[in-house]
Design a protein around this motif. Structure first.
Motif, PDB file in Angstrom:
ATOM      1  N   ILE A  88     -27.389 -45.062  24.244  1.00 35.39           N
ATOM      2  CA  ILE A  88     -26.650 -45.832  23.230  1.00 35.39           C
ATOM      3  C   ILE A  88     -26.043 -44.897  22.203  1.00 35.39           C
ATOM      4  N   SER A  89     -26.821 -43.933  21.723  1.00 33.45           N
ATOM      5  CA  SER A  89     -26.272 -43.106  20.644  1.00 33.45           C
ATOM      6  C   SER A  89     -25.143 -42.207  21.137  1.00 33.45           C
ATOM      7  N   ILE A  90     -25.258 -41.679  22.352  1.00 33.03           N
ATOM      8  CA  ILE A  90     -24.154 -40.858  22.873  1.00 33.03           C
ATOM      9  C   ILE A  90     -22.876 -41.681  22.985  1.00 33.03           C
ATOM     10  N   LEU A  91     -23.003 -42.875  23.573  1.00 31.51           N
ATOM     11  CA  LEU A  91     -21.808 -43.695  23.750  1.00 31.51           C
ATOM     12  C   LEU A  91     -21.221 -44.112  22.406  1.00 31.51           C
ATOM     13  N   PHE A  92     -22.108 -44.339  21.437  1.00 30.18           N
ATOM     14  CA  PHE A  92     -21.623 -44.739  20.122  1.00 30.18           C
ATOM     15  C   PHE A  92     -20.832 -43.605  19.465  1.00 30.18           C
ATOM     16  N   ILE A  93     -21.403 -42.411  19.532  1.00 29.08           N
ATOM     17  CA  ILE A  93     -20.727 -41.257  18.924  1.00 29.08           C
ATOM     18  C   ILE A  93     -19.362 -41.030  19.571  1.00 29.08           C
ATOM     19  N   LEU A  94     -19.329 -41.140  20.900  1.00 31.99           N
ATOM     20  CA  LEU A  94     -18.055 -40.918  21.585  1.00 31.99           C
ATOM     21  C   LEU A  94     -17.048 -42.005  21.233  1.00 31.99           C
ATOM     22  N   ALA A  95     -17.547 -43.235  21.067  1.00 26.86           N
ATOM     23  CA  ALA A  95     -16.641 -44.326  20.684  1.00 26.86           C
ATOM     24  C   ALA A  95     -16.067 -44.068  19.292  1.00 26.86           C
ATOM     25  N   VAL A  96     -16.910 -43.586  18.383  1.00 31.72           N
ATOM     26  CA  VAL A  96     -16.421 -43.261  17.045  1.00 31.72           C
ATOM     27  C   VAL A  96     -15.398 -42.125  17.128  1.00 31.72           C
ATOM     28  N   GLY A  97     -15.681 -41.168  18.020  1.00 31.19           N
ATOM     29  CA  GLY A  97     -14.783 -40.028  18.174  1.00 31.19           C
ATOM     30  C   GLY A  97     -13.386 -40.401  18.634  1.00 31.19           C
ATOM     31  N   SER A  98     -13.274 -41.523  19.345  1.00 34.00           N
ATOM     32  CA  SER A  98     -11.939 -41.883  19.828  1.00 34.00           C
ATOM     33  C   SER A  98     -11.368 -43.087  19.081  1.00 34.00           C
ATOM     34  N   ILE A  99     -11.722 -43.156  17.816  1.00 37.13           N
ATOM     35  CA  ILE A  99     -11.348 -44.330  17.024  1.00 37.13           C
ATOM     36  C   ILE A  99      -9.840 -44.435  16.784  1.00 37.13           C
ATOM     37  N   LEU A 100      -9.136 -43.318  16.895  1.00 36.45           N
ATOM     38  CA  LEU A 100      -7.683 -43.355  16.663  1.00 36.45           C
ATOM     39  C   LEU A 100      -6.911 -43.836  17.886  1.00 36.45           C
ATOM     40  N   ASN A 101      -7.598 -43.893  19.034  1.00 37.43           N
ATOM     41  CA  ASN A 101      -6.923 -44.355  20.238  1.00 37.43           C
ATOM     42  C   ASN A 101      -7.077 -45.858  20.386  1.00 37.43           C
ATOM     43  N   SER A 102      -6.013 -46.564  20.073  1.00 41.05           N
ATOM     44  CA  SER A 102      -6.073 -47.995  20.306  1.00 41.05           C
ATOM     45  C   SER A 102      -5.645 -48.220  21.744  1.00 41.05           C
ATOM     46  N   ASN A 103      -5.906 -49.398  22.238  1.00 37.85           N
ATOM     47  CA  ASN A 103      -5.570 -49.674  23.620  1.00 37.85           C
ATOM     48  C   ASN A 103      -4.069 -49.939  23.754  1.00 37.85           C
ATOM     49  N   PHE A 104      -3.341 -48.888  24.053  1.00 44.91           N
ATOM     50  CA  PHE A 104      -1.877 -48.941  24.103  1.00 44.91           C
ATOM     51  C   PHE A 104      -1.365 -49.984  25.092  1.00 44.91           C
ATOM     52  N   ASP A 105      -1.881 -49.930  26.323  1.00 44.89           N
ATOM     53  CA  ASP A 105      -1.417 -50.850  27.361  1.00 44.89           C
ATOM     54  C   ASP A 105      -1.565 -52.307  26.946  1.00 44.89           C
ATOM     55  N   GLN A 106      -2.690 -52.580  26.309  1.00 42.94           N
ATOM     56  CA  GLN A 106      -2.973 -53.947  25.903  1.00 42.94           C
ATOM     57  C   GLN A 106      -2.017 -54.397  24.804  1.00 42.94           C
ATOM     58  N   ILE A 107      -1.899 -53.561  23.767  1.00 37.95           N
ATOM     59  CA  ILE A 107      -1.134 -53.986  22.597  1.00 37.95           C
ATOM     60  C   ILE A 107       0.362 -54.051  22.907  1.00 37.95           C
ATOM     61  N   LEU A 108       0.832 -53.141  23.751  1.00 32.98           N
ATOM     62  CA  LEU A 108       2.266 -53.171  24.086  1.00 32.98           C
ATOM     63  C   LEU A 108       2.654 -54.491  24.763  1.00 32.98           C
ATOM     64  N   VAL A 109       1.743 -55.038  25.579  1.00 33.20           N
ATOM     65  CA  VAL A 109       2.052 -56.304  26.245  1.00 33.20           C
ATOM     66  C   VAL A 109       2.025 -57.461  25.245  1.00 33.20           C
ATOM     67  N   LEU A 110       1.059 -57.440  24.316  1.00 39.52           N
ATOM     68  CA  LEU A 110       0.851 -58.608  23.464  1.00 39.52           C
ATOM     69  C   LEU A 110       1.687 -58.612  22.189  1.00 39.52           C
ATOM     70  N   LYS A 111       2.180 -57.453  21.799  1.00 35.87           N
ATOM     71  CA  LYS A 111       2.923 -57.426  20.538  1.00 35.87           C
ATOM     72  C   LYS A 111       4.338 -57.968  20.724  1.00 35.87           C
ATOM     73  N   ASN A 112       4.851 -58.532  19.634  1.00 32.97           N
ATOM     74  CA  ASN A 112       6.256 -58.934  19.622  1.00 32.97           C
ATOM     75  C   ASN A 112       6.793 -58.729  18.215  1.00 32.97           C
ATOM     76  N   GLN A 113       8.068 -59.019  18.023  1.00 30.16           N
ATOM     77  CA  GLN A 113       8.654 -58.706  16.728  1.00 30.16           C
ATOM     78  C   GLN A 113       8.041 -59.519  15.590  1.00 30.16           C
ATOM     79  N   VAL A 114       7.528 -60.698  15.920  1.00 23.75           N
ATOM     80  CA  VAL A 114       7.003 -61.569  14.862  1.00 23.75           C
ATOM     81  C   VAL A 114       5.632 -61.115  14.384  1.00 23.75           C
ATOM     82  N   ASN A 115       4.797 -60.617  15.311  1.00 22.20           N
ATOM     83  CA  ASN A 115       3.441 -60.240  14.885  1.00 22.20           C
ATOM     84  C   ASN A 115       3.322 -58.750  14.562  1.00 22.20           C
ATOM     85  N   GLU A 116       4.464 -58.093  14.470  1.00 21.26           N
ATOM     86  CA  GLU A 116       4.494 -56.642  14.290  1.00 21.26           C
ATOM     87  C   GLU A 116       3.627 -56.132  13.134  1.00 21.26           C
TER      88      GLU A 116
END
Lengths: 320, 296
Positions: A238-266
């Motif tokens: 748990i602690s290793i995975l948690f630390i690594l998750a914190v380490g990649s906090i700047l990486n949002s899920n690009f593929d996901q957000i690109l599909v769901l975003k639009n000009q209105v919810n920008e």
């Protein structure tokens, strides 16, 4: 050491002999060397060479002609980052979505693995695992398509909520920015919780059954066994995975957000990676996009190294 | 798991609730997929006019699929997806495994240097635009190669291979060496065949990535005939550029299909190969995943 020997000017005889023997060794493993060097060549061509383009962050490059001919502008683009009105929003969205995903999404696979472990039928256990891993393998385009149709004015969500009398008018979920984070976080958890549990399931499987037997003899119930046997045994994972998750906090899920975003919810959906893409490709501000991308990459690198050294210190094992 | 048959009533209730909870989780996981499936087999105009369809098709129809399968644009995109997945996966697995095998041999000169170079790639890469410009300068934009070459190697996957190769007993290779085989043929004839679980795991991960990825198509290609099915769907779903879909419906004389119903049928066709291949590969990936410690 070997590398030094290669570049040394052979002045004396012993060196000469050593050099010949190294060359002979190299020749002896020529097949291995070619195999390895092909990989090195790939890295140079597709990973290191593109880094040269980072210089455009210090130039005014508009996409036409050669990079080396573009005029230098120094730190101008980096200064512009601080004056960019969008920057606050973009950073807030990135950190907000990541932190909430971490806060809500991180414990769920652990809890799921704990309860899965308590199932009596191994067969049923396997079936549940197979089913819950599945969404991980579906693309965000497909899931995005499902979400967009479910969240539409005549979609499943409005239909169900109106049927239950919880809302009177249909809500346009993807057109109202305040729902965006919830949509992104919930759908990400739906897609990944089963898959994320794999590593915990494996860790739990390696716990000695004797521990459970001893706990049962001592009169521990199911919850107590979870709390005092299972959980402490997987604490390291748990602690290793948690630390690594914190380490990649700047990486949002690009593929996901690109599909769901639009000009209105920008206003709630624009995260750093998306911003870098849009100002670069769509608006053609190549140099500025490269500057933002570089700063993000360097901060992400720092966080990752920090996380890695933390997990190394904790468990004497790290990812890399 | 722990067969003490004297369960207290508390334990009994715990077990029952646990099973019920797991069934609910399975339902929540599967239902959205079922919903798409049901609606794709329903008459398009009927679905639009008569309220939502939740459980079974109200007016069963195969027309959505007929139109999808007879649409040249969608079929071309499907062909691109299939070929980039097959070609890309074979090359990625073979190439990455080959480099990994060389790096797994202790006697390899400059091994440390190569490993450091690889490890750096895990932590830092060029931002989007410099990367884009470089692929442009290489002449890879709007070519099929852009799906293959930049993705043919991954150091992350290399580490997984490496961990596995270290476990292979030296005796196997030694015997072949005495027979005069070179390192490359040892890799192809001996190492690869005994590494099936890890090969299958990496093939699964990369294959799924190739199959599902839409962004490479969005970013690096313009031509319609080069876009994979996921990129096609992205443009239809997220950018609501329904031109292509409307073009597809235009051919039908008795139009009972809508752009929505065709979209759903395309989504199903795109997902079916993954769902079909998944159970076969599942037995490998759990094992392969544990070998490489963490991934995903």
């Amino acid at each position: 050491m070997e590398a030094n020997a290669e570049v040394q000017v052979p002045a004396r005889k012993p060196d000469n002999r050593r050099r010949t023997s190294l060359l002979r060794k190299f020749y002896g493993q020529r097949y291995l060397q070619v195999m390895a060097l092909l990989g090195v060549a790939w890295m140079l061509l597709f990973h290191y060479a593109p880094m040269y383009g980072i210089v455009i962050a210090f130039k005014q490059y508009i996409g036409i002609g050669e990079i080396k001919n573009a005029p230098w502008v120094g730190w101008e683009h980096f200064k512009a980052i601080f004056e960019d009105d969008m920057m606050f929003q973009v950073i807030r969205n990135t950190l907000g979505i990541s932190l909430l995903k971490l806060l809500i999404g991180f414990p769920i696979p652990i809890v799921f693995a704990l309860f899965l472990n308590e199932l009596r039928s191994l067969r049923f256990n396997r079936i549940v695992q197979t089913i819950t891993y599945l969404p991980h393998f579906l693309s965000w385009v497909i899931l995005g398509g499902i979400l967009i149709s479910w969240l539409a004015d005549v979609g499943v969500v409005n239909d169900v909520l109106m049927g239950l009398g919880l809302i009177k008018e249909p809500i346009f979920y993807l057109s109202e920015p305040q729902y965006f984070w919830a949509i992104v976080i919930a759908s990400d958890i739906w897609k990944e919780f089963g898959w994320s549990a794999i590593i915990y399931i494996a860790a739990i499987a390696s716990i000695s059954p004797e521990l459970y037997e001893a706990a049962t003899i001592d009169g521990a119930g199911r919850f107590q066994r979870m709390r005092y046997v299972t959980l402490p045994s997987i604490k390291g994972t748990i602690s290793i995975l948690f630390i690594l998750a914190v380490g990649s906090i700047l990486n949002s899920n690009f593929d996901q957000i690109l599909v769901l975003k639009n000009q209105v919810n920008e206003s709630m959906s624009s995260v750093i990676d998306i911003y870098v893409y849009e100002i670069g490709i769509k608006q053609g501000r190549f140099s500025y996009s490269a500057a933002v991308g570089l700063v993000k990459g360097l901060i992400a690198l720092f966080l990752l190294l920090l996380a890695n050294s933390f997990s190394k210190r904790m468990n004497q094992s790290s990812l890399f | 798991m722990f067969t003490s048959d004297r369960r207290t009533s508390g334990e009994l209730w715990f077990d029952r609730l646990n099973v019920v909870g797991m069934l609910i989780i399975c339902f929540v996981t599967l239902y959205p997929i079922w919903y798409v499936l049901v609606n794709s087999f329903n008459d398009g105009t009927d679905a639009m006019t008569g309220g939502l369809i939740y459980w079974i098709p109200r007016q069963f129809s195969l027309e959505n699929y007929e139109i999808v399968f007879s649409n040249a644009g969608i079929m071309t995109a499907m062909g691109i997806t299939v070929s980039k997945t097959l070609i890309g996966t074979v090359i990625h697995v073979f190439f990455t495994a080959m480099v990994a095998y060389a790096l797994s041999r202790k006697e390899l000169m400059f091994r440390k240097l190569y490993m450091v170079m690889g490890t750096v790639t895990l932590f830092f890469s060029a931002p989007l635009i410099p990367n884009y410009l470089w692929l442009r300068d290489l002449g890879l934009l709007d070519t099929f190669g852009v799906y293959i070459y930049p993705a043919m190697f991954s150091f992350f996957d290399l580490i997984i291979f490496l961990t596995f190769f270290r476990e292979i007993p030296d005796g196997l290779e030694e015997a072949a060496k005495i027979d005069g085989a070179n390192d490359f043929s040892i890799f192809v004839r001996i190492v690869l065949p005994v590494s099936l679980p890890v090969v299958a795991t990496i093939a699964l991960f990369h294959g799924v990535w190739q199959w599902n990825d839409y962004f490479v198509g969005v970013l690096y290609t313009n031509s319609d005939y080069l876009q994979p099915i996921q990129t096609f769907l992205y443009r239809v779903i997220a950018q609501s550029s329904s031109n292509q879909i409307v073009g597809a419906t235009g051919g039908a004389i008795n139009r009972t299909v809508t752009s929505q119903s065709i979209k759903l049928a395309t989504m199903v066709i795109t997902t079916v190969p993954i769902i079909v291949a998944y159970p076969f590969l599942q037995r490998y990936f759990v094992k392969g995943l544990m070998i490489g410690s963490l991934k995903g």
